[in-house]
Design a protein around this motif. Structure first.
Motif, short mmCIF file in Angstrom:
data_model
loop_
_atom_site.label_atom_id
_atom_site.label_comp_id
_atom_site.label_asym_id
_atom_site.label_seq_id
_atom_site.Cartn_x
_atom_site.Cartn_y
_atom_site.Cartn_z
N GLN A 1 26.62 12.86 81.92
CA GLN A 1 27.03 14.26 82.00
C GLN A 1 26.75 14.99 80.69
O GLN A 1 26.30 16.15 80.70
N LYS B 1 19.22 19.48 86.08
CA LYS B 1 19.89 19.54 87.37
C LYS B 1 20.92 18.42 87.44
O LYS B 1 20.67 17.29 87.00
N LYS B 2 22.10 18.73 87.99
CA LYS B 2 23.17 17.74 88.07
C LYS B 2 22.84 16.65 89.08
O LYS B 2 22.42 16.92 90.20
N LYS B 3 23.01 15.42 88.66
CA LYS B 3 22.83 14.28 89.55
C LYS B 3 24.15 13.92 90.22
O LYS B 3 25.22 14.27 89.71
N GLU C 1 23.03 15.66 80.56
CA GLU C 1 22.68 16.74 81.50
C GLU C 1 22.99 18.11 80.90
O GLU C 1 22.17 19.03 80.98
N ASP C 2 24.16 18.23 80.30
CA ASP C 2 24.54 19.50 79.69
C ASP C 2 23.64 19.83 78.49
O ASP C 2 23.23 20.98 78.31
#
Length: 413
Positions: free
Chosen positions: A184, A193-195, A187-188
């Motif tokens: 997370q 794109k969020k998994k 990702e940020d």
């Protein structure tokens, strides 16, 4: 004369630096991709089967050593009478025979380079793999695969993974909360794109006994370094000499990949400790060549390792003292640990269970540290450890199968 001073706060500076590094690495990867694409077309061979498994659930394994990761998941799918396809890059992969005997499609698709050429043309609903860095190097995202899922093969922290190891996956079957937090964070940071991040666990623990029969031999210490940049293999000779000099016996179990990547070093170590060592050491050093680690773990009184998956295996299953070298200082640009700020779960696990974190300078006094550790009682609340460091201990195969089926249902709906 007016002078304008530009100020960049630490957060912005870090982001800019990350961006510059990211662009540089992306350029290198792009050049590598051009080469690999050309090489794949040049060397790709027909293997007699089509990569078209449209509408199917596909599992790909790099080889036999990953079968224990896939088996609990596939057993549950078989129990539920669900169809799937199993692909492997190893003719000796027991999964090929096992799956074929169950009446399910299984294929050998060639060694790594040939397999990648095949997988880059794959057609499927979902492809589940343990291989990291999808879309970064040779293994590309096929436009005809609707969903890529990564299943973790060890509870190890991802700090030692190369950049972008998980970025291109649509979902990750995570082993613990630490992995979820790290993914997370990345990702940020990268605004990816969020998994889908599932609370799955480590599937190969499903078939392993908790505290198997203990056959510990007096004064036998297992030394099990990992491979790559976080390995303590460069300290191996001094570590094992110190142990032998102080009346310990040594069982040396290098990582399987070291047998390939560090072949020359391992041969020199083997020759030295088997033939060229002191007379009083003869017969007290042994190279463990077993395919699985159960025998080595049962025989030893304690283990010396790096910040690798060995820590989790030893603590979860055997509850014996663990001494781990902190080799993370070797991680520089190019590894996910360059960005990650959270303390490693491996270090937290050591602290929770009475293990010892070692620095490189501890090689000179490794023997007294081990003696002290063996004399201290290991304090471990097993339920607390399982609840805080691993998801669904010994139940994750069933959980993983259900999560994968839920993904497929979502794709079909």
């Amino acid at each position: 004369m007016n002078i304008t001073l530009a100020y960049i706060d630490p957060g912005t500076g870090s982001l800019l630096l990350s961006g510059i590094i990211g662009v540089g690495i992306a350029l290198v990867y792009s050049l590598k991709n051009i080469f690999y694409r050309f090489w794949g077309r040049l060397t790709g061979k027909k293997i007699g089967i089509s990569p078209d498994f449209s509408g199917k659930l596909v599992f790909y394994s790099e080889g036999a050593k990953y079968w224990k990761v896939f088996k609990p998941v596939l057993d549950e799918l078989l129990r539920k009478e669900q169809e799937f396809v199993f692909l492997s890059s190893d003719t000796n992969d027991p999964g090929l025979t096992y799956i074929q005997n169950k009446g399910i499609t299984a294929h050998y698709i060639g060694e790594m380079q040939q397999a990648i050429f095949f997988l880059n043309k794959l057609k499927a609903d979902i492809c589940v793999i343990t291989t990291p860095q999808l879309g970064v190097l040779q293994l590309k995202r096929s436009k005809n695969v609707r969903h890529y899922s990564h299943i973790t093969h060890s509870p190890i922290d991802i700090h030692s993974y190369k950049f972008y190891a998980f970025d291109e996956f649509d979902s990750v079957l995570c082993c613990n909360q630490s992995l979820i937090k790290d993914l997370q964070f990345l990702e940020d940071l990268r605004q990816n794109k969020k998994k889908k991040l599932f609370e799955t666990g480590c599937t190969y623990y499903d078939e392993m006994l908790i505290r198997p029969q203990d056959t510990a031999e007096p004064n036998l210490i297992l030394y099990a370094p990992t491979w790559g940049d976080i390995s303590s293999l460069s300290m191996a000779k001094q570590v094992m000499e110190e142990l032998l000099e102080n009346d310990f016996n040594v069982l040396f179990r290098p990582h399987p990949q070291s047998l390939i990547s560090d072949k020359v070093v391992l041969q020199e170590l083997t020759d030295y400790f088997r033939e060229d060592c002191k007379t009083e050491w003869k017969g007290r050093w042994e190279l463990d060549e077993e395919k699985t680690f159960e025998s080595a773990f049962s025989r030893c009184k304690a283990v010396i390792c790096d910040l690798s998956g060995v820590i989790y295996d030893f603590v979860f299953l055997y509850q014996k003292p663990v001494f781990a070298f902190n080799t993370l200082a070797a991680l520089q640009v190019g590894y996910e640990g360059y960005y990650l700020q959270q303390e490693l779960s491996a270090i937290k696990l050591l602290q929770t269970t009475g293990g010892k974190l070692l620095e490189q300078e501890d090689t000179i006094n490794i023997a007294p540290l081990v003696k002290k550790g063996l004399d201290e009682k290991i304090h471990q609340n097993k339920d607390f450890v399982y609840d805080n460091f691993i998801f669904n201990f010994q139940q994750s195969g069933q959980i993983a199968a259900e999560q994968i089926l839920s993904l497929r249902q979502e794709i079909l709906s």
